[in-house]
Design a protein around this motif. Structure first.
Motif, mmCIF file in Angstrom:
data_model
loop_
_atom_site.group_PDB
_atom_site.id
_atom_site.type_symbol
_atom_site.label_atom_id
_atom_site.label_comp_id
_atom_site.label_asym_id
_atom_site.label_seq_id
_atom_site.Cartn_x
_atom_site.Cartn_y
_atom_site.Cartn_z
ATOM 1 N N TYR A 155 9.393 28.931 12.876
ATOM 2 C CA TYR A 155 8.011 29.282 12.560
ATOM 3 C C TYR A 155 7.683 30.769 12.641
ATOM 4 C CZ TYR A 155 6.761 24.380 12.360
ATOM 5 O OH TYR A 155 6.666 23.063 12.012
ATOM 6 N N TYR A 156 8.419 31.528 13.417
ATOM 7 C CA TYR A 156 8.080 32.952 13.586
ATOM 8 C C TYR A 156 7.950 33.684 12.246
ATOM 9 C CZ TYR A 156 8.081 37.771 15.217
ATOM 10 O OH TYR A 156 7.738 39.079 15.442
ATOM 11 N N VAL B 97 1.401 37.022 16.681
ATOM 12 C CA VAL B 97 2.341 35.897 16.635
ATOM 13 C C VAL B 97 2.997 35.699 18.000
ATOM 14 C CG1 VAL B 97 4.437 35.002 15.549
ATOM 15 C CG2 VAL B 97 2.693 36.119 14.139
ATOM 16 N N GLN B 98 3.355 36.776 18.662
ATOM 17 C CA GLN B 98 3.936 36.665 20.004
ATOM 18 C C GLN B 98 2.953 36.001 20.965
ATOM 19 O OE1 GLN B 98 6.984 37.108 20.964
ATOM 20 N NE2 GLN B 98 7.755 38.083 19.113
ATOM 21 N N GLU C 275 2.810 41.297 14.779
ATOM 22 C CA GLU C 275 3.816 40.810 15.722
ATOM 23 C C GLU C 275 3.190 40.441 17.068
ATOM 24 O OE1 GLU C 275 6.940 43.709 15.852
ATOM 25 O OE2 GLU C 275 7.404 43.433 13.724
ATOM 26 N N VAL D 41 4.402 35.228 10.824
ATOM 27 C CA VAL D 41 4.279 36.671 10.571
ATOM 28 C C VAL D 41 3.828 36.901 9.128
ATOM 29 C CG1 VAL D 41 5.623 38.791 10.301
ATOM 30 C CG2 VAL D 41 5.882 37.429 12.368
ATOM 31 N N PHE E 212 3.028 32.271 20.454
ATOM 32 C CA PHE E 212 4.198 31.648 21.085
ATOM 33 C C PHE E 212 4.085 31.674 22.613
ATOM 34 C CE2 PHE E 212 6.248 31.954 16.932
ATOM 35 C CZ PHE E 212 6.782 30.675 16.868
ATOM 36 N N TYR F 52 10.656 28.504 17.506
ATOM 37 C CA TYR F 52 10.446 29.947 17.360
ATOM 38 C C TYR F 52 11.162 30.469 16.113
ATOM 39 C CZ TYR F 52 10.173 34.906 18.575
ATOM 40 O OH TYR F 52 9.904 36.250 18.562
ATOM 41 N N LYS F 53 12.418 30.125 15.964
ATOM 42 C CA LYS F 53 13.209 30.598 14.830
ATOM 43 C C LYS F 53 12.662 30.068 13.504
ATOM 44 C CE LYS F 53 17.503 31.343 17.321
ATOM 45 N NZ LYS F 53 18.870 30.861 17.584
#
Length: 180
Positions: free
Chosen positions: A15-16, A37-38, A34, A20, A41, A12-13
């Protein structure tokens, strides 16, 4: 692809921000980016125990983001087409309502307008329409009285309504108000 909680956090850290940035190239509103992207995940988390990749994780994640962006943009396009149609329809209705005036001196004047429109119908069509809409007879009763089939009665009514709708288009909203 089974991975422990801390691996998901690392993914997450890592690729986020990249996802975005990628999505922002195609979707303009930050909130929508957002959400996209959320959602990706969320899919990754929900499928973490069963996911078997035939490509790299990077490829998988960016493909998911790309597909979500495509779906979002397609949905927006359909929404915009609908809004454009609604604006045109509302504009037409606004114009029609603004130009509609009830300036007739009497109900008789309105009845004369309707009678002139009825007089433009073919004789048999007019006769069937009057028996149905003014005298209140059922199609079967009209067919028996005039010696024609119920289907022919229906066809005459459809024809009359089409022609009257055109002939009385400027008066139709007013007629609906007065009749109801």
């Amino acid at each position: 692809m089974v991975y422990p909680q801390n691996n998901f956090e690392k993914i997450y850290k890592l690729y986020y921000p990249k996802m975005v940035a990628f999505a922002k190239n195609y979707v303009s509103a930050n909130e929508d980016v957002e959400n996209i992207v959320q959602d990706v995940f969320l899919v990754l988390w929900e499928k973490k125990d069963e996911l078997e990749l035939s490509c790299t994780l990077t490829t998988y994640l960016f493909t998911l983001v790309k597909n979500r962006c495509l779906n979002f943009l397609r949905h927006k396009l359909i929404e915009e087409e609908y809004n454009t149609q609604m604006k045109e329809e509302l504009g037409f209705k606004l114009y029609a309502l603004e130009s509609l005036e009830y300036s007739y001196q009497s109900e008789k004047e309105l009845q004369e307008i309707i009678q002139r429109a009825l007089d433009t119908l073919p004789e048999r069509c007019r006769e069937v329409f009057i028996k149905s809409r003014i005298e209140g007879l059922k199609y079967k009763e009209i067919s028996e009285e005039l010696g024609i089939s119920v289907n022919t009665v229906e066809n005459h009514i459809v024809t009359a309504l089409k022609k009257l709708r055109v002939a009385l288009k400027d008066y139709l909203p007013l007629l609906l108000f007065l009749v109801n």
